[in-house]
Design an enzyme around this catalytic site. Structure first.
Site, mmCIF file in Angstrom:
data_model
loop_
_atom_site.group_PDB
_atom_site.id
_atom_site.type_symbol
_atom_site.label_atom_id
_atom_site.label_comp_id
_atom_site.label_asym_id
_atom_site.label_seq_id
_atom_site.Cartn_x
_atom_site.Cartn_y
_atom_site.Cartn_z
ATOM 1 N N ARG A 64 9.532 -9.685 -12.249
ATOM 2 C CA ARG A 64 10.772 -10.243 -12.173
ATOM 3 C C ARG A 64 10.672 -11.296 -13.108
ATOM 4 N NH1 ARG A 64 13.950 -10.931 -7.287
ATOM 5 N NH2 ARG A 64 15.546 -11.941 -8.509
ATOM 6 N N GLN B 115 16.740 -7.951 -9.922
ATOM 7 C CA GLN B 115 15.614 -6.734 -9.302
ATOM 8 C C GLN B 115 15.160 -5.549 -10.455
ATOM 9 O OE1 GLN B 115 13.924 -8.471 -6.858
ATOM 10 N NE2 GLN B 115 13.094 -6.383 -6.880
ATOM 11 N N ARG C 190 23.186 -17.092 -7.288
ATOM 12 C CA ARG C 190 23.160 -16.597 -6.463
ATOM 13 C C ARG C 190 24.226 -17.059 -5.427
ATOM 14 N NH1 ARG C 190 17.641 -15.171 -2.726
ATOM 15 N NH2 ARG C 190 17.365 -13.784 -4.981
ATOM 16 N N ASP D 293 15.245 -1.014 1.295
ATOM 17 C CA ASP D 293 15.308 -2.798 1.291
ATOM 18 C C ASP D 293 15.859 -3.675 3.078
ATOM 19 O OD1 ASP D 293 16.169 -5.457 0.526
ATOM 20 O OD2 ASP D 293 18.048 -5.276 -0.410
#
Ligand code: CP
Ligand code: NVA
Length: 328
Positions: A314, A155, A124, A246
């Site tokens: 997830r 995601q 990430r 989001d």
């Protein structure tokens, strides 16, 4: 892997696609068949989780080490990768960001060193190019994008699993993404059109999906699924099967938070906006949510909300991805 009849075998995965490579840096590393396969495998893994050590995949990563390299905060992605690796019988290492992500030495040399001890990395970071550079510097290393500024492909697979659980067949459905045309919106759009879902994206001026996503959609969309861009959130959500949003300010953009709050205010997903969608429309959010900004409590906590199903999935989708990428 011991594959019973009802567990899709990794060897049944359609061959010849880009995933024949070793990395998952983008939804575009999947062909539609890879995505369908990963969703079947995810559903089997979800069902078999209660079997614990008796699950057919309990030793899929036995003897395998994976590095978790996170330059930004994470609850869901980090936790689910840690659990997934353990439940598949593997191990992870967790070097701190200051030594692992190119501040002490080049990212290429980090990768070349890690490659001698561990089979791959879950990364990430900020620019997508940092993840690509790490992958290119190595020969055998499996690299998974756990979120970059531009994309969040893990995601997107969990989002697709959640929608399939809601609807069964996804072909011909329509989802409106309301808000920033960001990493989550990009990866979701790419994955959704592969499942035959039409995507509408409503964003304020200057915050649209990158132009290149139109080309992606034209190339990878299945069964006529396409992307339509909107400025007006109400027009975008009329009669849709689901609304997705989001945060207005993604990690790394914190300096813009106040300006964005003003610009994005008309894009809040509230009870009124939901009322323009189909009566049984569901609400999606990748989380973390900023309640009272991009979404109200009333929508987050409504029966339409599937946000914690997304969070749960997830785990199952990343387990499937690890099996597909790491198992010999
Ligand atoms: N959705 C998501 O990626 O959550 P985290 O930032 O908590 O990992
Ligand atoms: N768009 C958000 C997603 C967080 C999971 C971000 O990049 O911060």
């Amino acid at each position: 892997m011991n594959s019973p009849d009802n567990m899709p075998s990794v060897t049944q995965r359609p061959s010849g696609g880009p995933l024949e490579g070793r990395c998952f840096l983008s939804v575009l590393d999947f062909e539609a068949g890879d995505l369908e396969h990963s969703l079947l495998l995810s559903a089997a893994l979800k069902r078999d989780r209660t079997l614990g050590k008796e699950a057919p995949t309990a030793a899929a990563l036995q003897g395998t080490y994976v590095a978790l390299l996170f330059e930004k905060p994470s609850l869901r992605t980090r936790s689910t990768f840690e659990i997934a690796i353990r439940e598949l019988g593997g191990n992870f290492i967790d070097p701190s960001a200051d030594v692992a992500l190119g501040k002490r030495e080049s990212l290429a040399d980090v990768g070349r060193s890690l490659e001698r001890w561990v089979a791959g990395a879950v990364v990430r970071t900020y620019e997508q190019s940092r993840i690509t550079d790490l992958a290119l510097a190595t020969n055998t290393f499996r690299v998974i994008n756990a979120l970059s500024n531009e994309e969040h492909p893990c995601q997107a697979i969990a989002d697709c699993m959640t929608l399939k659980e809601q609807w069964g067949d996804t072909v011909g459905r329509t989802v409106a993404f309301v808000g920033d045309g960001n990493n989550v919106a990009t990866s979701f759009t790419q994955a959704a059109v592969m499942l035959g879902i039409n995507v509408r994206v409503a964003s304020p001026e200057g915050f649209e999906l990158p132009a290149r996503v139109d080309e992606d959609v034209n190339r990878i969309g299945q069964q006529g699924a396409g992307l339509t861009r909107f400025r007006d959130p109400i027009a975008a959500v009329k009669n849709v099967d689901a609304i997705y949003t989001d945060v207005w300010t993604s990690m790394g953009r914190e300096a813009e938070v106040e300006a964005r709050k003003k610009l994005f205010a008309p894009y809040q997903v509230n009870e009124e906006l939901m009322s323009y969608a189909k009566r049984d429309a569901c609400f999606l959010h990748c989380l973390p949510a900023h309640r009272g900004e991009e979404v109200t409590d009333g929508v987050m906590d409504s029966s339409a909300s599937v946000v914690f199903d997304q969070a749960e999935n997830r785990l199952h989708t990343q387990k499937a991805l690890l099996v597909m990428l790491f198992e010999d």
